[in-house]
Scaffold this motif. Structure first.
Motif, short mmCIF file in Angstrom:
data_model
loop_
_atom_site.label_atom_id
_atom_site.label_comp_id
_atom_site.label_asym_id
_atom_site.label_seq_id
_atom_site.Cartn_x
_atom_site.Cartn_y
_atom_site.Cartn_z
N SER A 1 -3.23 6.18 3.84
CA SER A 1 -2.47 4.97 3.16
C SER A 1 -3.59 4.14 1.90
N LEU A 2 -3.09 3.83 1.01
CA LEU A 2 -4.17 4.03 -0.44
C LEU A 2 -3.16 1.41 -0.54
N ALA A 3 -4.89 1.19 -0.25
CA ALA A 3 -3.84 -0.56 -0.43
C ALA A 3 -4.23 -0.57 -1.93
N VAL A 4 -2.60 -1.21 -2.62
CA VAL A 4 -2.80 -1.45 -4.13
C VAL A 4 -2.80 -2.57 -3.94
N LEU A 5 -2.06 -3.19 -3.72
CA LEU A 5 -1.99 -5.02 -3.98
C LEU A 5 -2.37 -5.50 -2.51
N SER B 1 1.08 -0.84 0.14
CA SER B 1 -0.14 -0.06 0.07
C SER B 1 0.60 0.94 0.02
N PHE B 2 0.34 2.39 -0.22
CA PHE B 2 1.51 3.75 -0.25
C PHE B 2 0.27 4.63 -0.03
N SER B 3 1.53 5.11 0.44
CA SER B 3 0.66 6.31 1.84
C SER B 3 0.52 7.50 1.29
N LYS B 4 -0.46 8.05 1.53
CA LYS B 4 -0.94 8.99 0.31
C LYS B 4 -1.72 10.88 1.41
N ASP B 5 -0.51 11.58 1.53
CA ASP B 5 -0.77 12.53 2.01
C ASP B 5 -1.15 11.64 3.51
N GLY C 1 -6.24 -7.05 -16.00
CA GLY C 1 -7.35 -6.87 -14.35
C GLY C 1 -7.85 -4.60 -15.12
N PRO C 2 -8.28 -4.64 -14.65
CA PRO C 2 -9.28 -3.31 -14.79
C PRO C 2 -8.58 -2.07 -14.68
N SER C 3 -8.20 -1.08 -15.55
CA SER C 3 -7.62 -0.11 -15.00
C SER C 3 -7.33 0.66 -13.60
N GLY C 4 -5.87 0.26 -13.26
CA GLY C 4 -5.53 1.24 -11.57
C GLY C 4 -5.53 0.67 -10.73
N CYS C 5 -5.13 -0.89 -11.20
CA CYS C 5 -5.78 -1.93 -10.18
C CYS C 5 -5.09 -2.13 -9.71
N GLY C 6 -3.56 -1.86 -10.14
CA GLY C 6 -2.43 -2.32 -9.48
C GLY C 6 -1.24 -3.08 -10.32
N LYS C 7 -1.21 -3.08 -11.34
CA LYS C 7 -0.70 -4.25 -12.34
C LYS C 7 1.13 -3.32 -12.80
N SER C 8 0.68 -2.26 -12.95
CA SER C 8 2.21 -2.33 -13.02
C SER C 8 2.77 -2.10 -11.66
N THR C 9 2.42 -1.70 -10.12
CA THR C 9 2.48 -1.47 -9.19
C THR C 9 3.47 -3.20 -9.17
N LEU C 10 2.50 -4.02 -8.94
CA LEU C 10 3.17 -5.18 -9.01
C LEU C 10 4.28 -5.90 -9.82
N THR D 1 -1.75 -6.71 -19.94
CA THR D 1 -2.93 -6.51 -20.79
C THR D 1 -3.84 -5.54 -20.74
N HIS D 2 -4.34 -5.07 -20.89
CA HIS D 2 -5.82 -4.36 -20.82
C HIS D 2 -6.98 -5.45 -21.91
N ASP D 3 -6.26 -5.89 -23.12
CA ASP D 3 -7.39 -6.66 -24.22
C ASP D 3 -6.33 -7.86 -24.01
N ALA E 1 -10.75 -5.56 -8.71
CA ALA E 1 -10.23 -3.63 -9.31
C ALA E 1 -9.61 -3.68 -7.80
N ARG E 2 -8.58 -2.35 -7.32
CA ARG E 2 -8.04 -2.24 -6.52
C ARG E 2 -9.02 -2.71 -5.21
N PRO E 3 -7.95 -2.56 -3.94
CA PRO E 3 -6.63 -3.17 -3.94
C PRO E 3 -6.46 -4.83 -4.61
N ASP F 1 5.13 -4.84 -18.95
CA ASP F 1 3.67 -4.52 -19.59
C ASP F 1 3.30 -3.43 -20.69
N GLU F 2 1.64 -4.18 -20.95
CA GLU F 2 1.10 -3.27 -21.38
C GLU F 2 1.87 -2.41 -22.44
N PRO F 3 3.06 -3.62 -23.14
CA PRO F 3 4.01 -3.38 -24.36
C PRO F 3 3.30 -2.55 -25.89
N1 ATP Z 1 4.81 5.41 -6.21
C1 ATP Z 1 3.30 5.71 -6.20
N2 ATP Z 1 2.87 6.82 -5.25
C2 ATP Z 1 1.89 6.27 -4.54
N3 ATP Z 1 0.41 5.77 -5.48
C3 ATP Z 1 1.04 5.34 -6.83
C4 ATP Z 1 2.43 4.93 -6.92
N4 ATP Z 1 2.31 4.36 -7.97
C5 ATP Z 1 1.59 3.66 -8.35
N5 ATP Z 1 0.61 4.65 -7.55
C6 ATP Z 1 -1.34 4.18 -6.94
O1 ATP Z 1 -1.70 2.66 -7.02
C7 ATP Z 1 -3.28 2.24 -7.85
C8 ATP Z 1 -2.17 1.46 -9.21
O2 ATP Z 1 -1.68 2.05 -9.72
P1 ATP Z 1 -0.71 1.23 -11.34
O3 ATP Z 1 0.53 2.21 -12.39
O4 ATP Z 1 -0.38 0.39 -10.72
O5 ATP Z 1 -2.48 0.96 -11.81
P2 ATP Z 1 -2.14 -0.09 -12.86
O6 ATP Z 1 -3.30 -1.66 -13.02
O7 ATP Z 1 -0.75 -0.52 -13.56
O8 ATP Z 1 -3.44 0.93 -13.82
P3 ATP Z 1 -3.09 0.95 -15.89
O9 ATP Z 1 -3.89 -0.32 -16.27
O10 ATP Z 1 -3.99 3.09 -16.26
O11 ATP Z 1 -1.53 0.86 -16.13
C9 ATP Z 1 -2.86 3.86 -8.62
O12 ATP Z 1 -4.06 4.38 -8.09
C10 ATP Z 1 -1.62 5.38 -8.19
O13 ATP Z 1 -2.64 6.21 -8.70
#
Ligand code: ATP
Ligand code: MG
Lengths: 251, 264
Positions: free
Chosen positions: B29-33, B22-26, B50-59, B202-204, B220-222, B169-171
């Motif tokens: 805390s934002l649970a992502v994975l 999870s990321f801490s924002k201001d 996975g749906p957009s913004g769910c945390g794939k890139s973070t993974l 991928t989204h596709d 979806a996130r988390p 990652d979504e190349p």
């Molecule tokens: N370094 C960071 N600090 C704070 N929050 C972050 C950070 N990186 C990602 N996030 C948050 O984590 C969530 C998931 O982001 P991530 O980029 O992993 O999603 P994604 O599944 O790859 O989305 P997309 O499909 O749009 O590429 C988002 O809400 C994003 O704002």
């Protein structure tokens, strides 16, 4: 391209003709405003004198610029690598800008003498600021994703610096140099005004005292050519150093 | 099909167990994975949907080691590792070609960092560039090339990192449908010849079905693993194959629920 040169040239020619006419029409004395034809005569008659003083000023500018470049880029790198140094030096660098060089010119002449050194220091002081600030911004401005790409490859900090940060900073460094070279003449000329025996600034003061106003104009023309020439020299080096920029501009 | 949770048979190239982030924002805390467990065998092609913004890139960032995880275990070749730094190649949606380098210099980045470019690396680079249709562009700068060409160069660069595991990652996310289909073809060919282990985000849905051996669907996130689908269709696959259409329906159903949660 041709129009970019043609239109301003036409305007300039018309202006000079108008000037010539007005001077003849109103019989303006040459020690107030010389006619362009008189200035052109001075340019040819006094050519060797003008050239001599131009080279003096040129030397001051080039040495001053190089000094500022080496120190400025060096300090920017150090500040980037060691945040303590940035915290220490950056506020001082910014603060120093509030002191006009004019104000310290007499001191510099006192300390460094009437010769080359005081003008070099003066030019360097003016050039230094845009180079430090731009270089530091450039080093910091590298794309974090590009930096991460190297981190994934387990690159060390020097590889990251040389392979990503420096190339990303190049456009900024050159912007700093372009600003720097444009203002460098100011430093040299002020230095010469305050105390010197040579240089275009000296020549202008000297001509002024002798009411040789056409010589002042002739000096100004040489100074302009000098400034523009140096600027384009930097632009030329910029193009050589960053051949890829040519294509980014097309996009 | 669609069963929840991942199994951990003996021989995995890469396995993730209960990865949390999870990321801490201001202050908040934002649970992502939430809890990601998955495993990939040597030479397997895995897609992550996975749906957009769910945390794939973070993974991926966690696996590579660019982002510190809060918990969980990463194993490579059945050995627990701190992270995948140095063991995996990573390609992002942005091609990240350096504008100041020619294409050849760009693709040779990996060998250059790890101890100098030898003749061997150069000829391998040229061979790969020929294969993806970039021959003749070695000396060009990225700015002179189309998006598709840049993405191909980025793919070649990623291969030349010489790692067994590729994280993509979504190349092809930014490419038009036609170019994308060409790229999928190239990727499949390279995967078959080089026997790499690939994880593709991928989204596709169709892209995932065309390319992969197995597909993980994330919530979806988390993000957690919602399900896992094996694609037992012989390649080359066609979008009109009956089993293809069936699986597509299954995947879309799984995703639909999650997308509704995003917009709920
Ligand atoms: N370094 C960071 N600090 C704070 N929050 C972050 C950070 N990186 C990602 N996030 C948050 O984590 C969530 C998931 O982001 P991530 O980029 O992993 O999603 P994604 O599944 O790859 O989305 P997309 O499909 O749009 O590429 C988002 O809400 C994003 O704002
Ligand atoms: Mg993403």
């Amino acid at each position: 391209m041709t129009r970019r040169i043609l239109y301003p040239s036409i305007l300039l020619v018309l202006f000079v003709l108008f000037w010539e006419l007005m001077v003849w029409q109103f019989q303006v004395p040459h020690y107030i405003l010389p006619a362009p034809s008189r200035i052109i005569r001075t340019l040819t008659v006094q050519q060797s004198l003008l050239l001599h003083h131009t080279f003096v000023t040129l030397e001051e500018i080039i040495v001053g610029f190089l000094l500022a470049f080496v120190v400025g880029v060096g300090l920017a790198f150090l500040m980037f690598q060691f945040p303590v140094l940035e915290k220490t030096f950056y506020p001082i660098v910014i603060g120093s800008q509030t002191i006009p060089v004019f104000a310290i010119a007499p001191l510099l002449v006192l300390w460094f003498g009437y010769g080359l050194s005081s003008k070099v220091v003066m030019a360097a002081l003016i050039v230094f600021f845009p180079i430090v600030v731009n270089t530091l911004d450039g080093l910091k401005g590298a794309d974090p994703d590009e930096v991460n790409l190297l981190r994934i490859l387990k690159a060390n900090r020097w590889q990251i610096l040389w392979k990503v940060r420096v190339p990303s900073a190049l456009p900024f460094i050159f912007s700093g140099c372009k600003i720097g070279i444009s203002v460098s003449t100011i430093g040299a000329i002020i230095g010469e005004w305050v105390g010197s025996k040579e240089g275009l600034g000296y020549l202008m003061l000297h001509a002024n005292a002798q009411l040789q106003i056409s010589l002042i104009f002739a000096s100004l023309i040489y100074l302009t050519i000098l400034g523009v020439g140096l600027f384009y020299l930097v632009v030329l080096m910029e193009r050589r150093a960053m051949p890829w920029k040519r294509f980014s501009e097309i996009r | 099909m669609g069963k929840k949770g991942a199994s951990f048979p003996g021989n995995n190239k890469l396995s993730l167990r209960e990865i949390k982030k999870s990321f801490s924002k201001d202050g908040s805390s934002l649970a992502v994975l939430l809890d990601i467990s998955l495993s990939v065998r040597q030479g397997e092609f895995i897609s992550i949907l996975g749906p957009s913004g769910c945390g794939k890139s973070t993974l991926f960032n966690v696996v590579v080691g660019l982002v510190q995880r809060d918990g969980g275990i990463i194993s490579i070749d059945n050995r627990e590792v701190e992270n995948g730094l140095g063991d995996v190649a990573y390609m992002q949606q942005k091609d990240l070609l350096f504008p100041w380098r020619t294409l050849l210099q760009n693709v040779l980045l990996g060998p250059e960092i790890s101890g100098g470019v030898h003749e061997e690396a150069r000829s391998e680079a040229l061979e790969l560039m020929t294969r993806v249709g970039l021959r003749g562009f070695e000396g060009n700068y990225p700015a002179e090339l189309s998006m598709g060409m840049r993405q191909r160069a980025a793919l070649v660069r990623t291969l030349l990192f010489h790692k067994d595991i590729l994280l993509l990652d979504e190349p092809f996310g930014a490419l038009d449908a036609m170019t994308r289909s060409v790229m999928q073809h190239i990727l499949l060919g390279l995967w078959m010849d080089y026997r790499k282990t690939i994880l593709l985000v991928t989204h596709d849905v169709e892209e995932a079905l065309l390319l992969s051996d197995r597909i993980y669907v994330l919530t979806a996130r988390p993000a957690a693993v919602k399900g896992e689908v094996s694609v037992d269709i012989t390649r080359p696959r066609k979008v009109t194959d009956l089993s293809f259409v069936d699986l597509k329906g299954v995947l879309l159903d799984m995703l639909q629920g999650e997308i509704e949660r995003v917009f709920a």
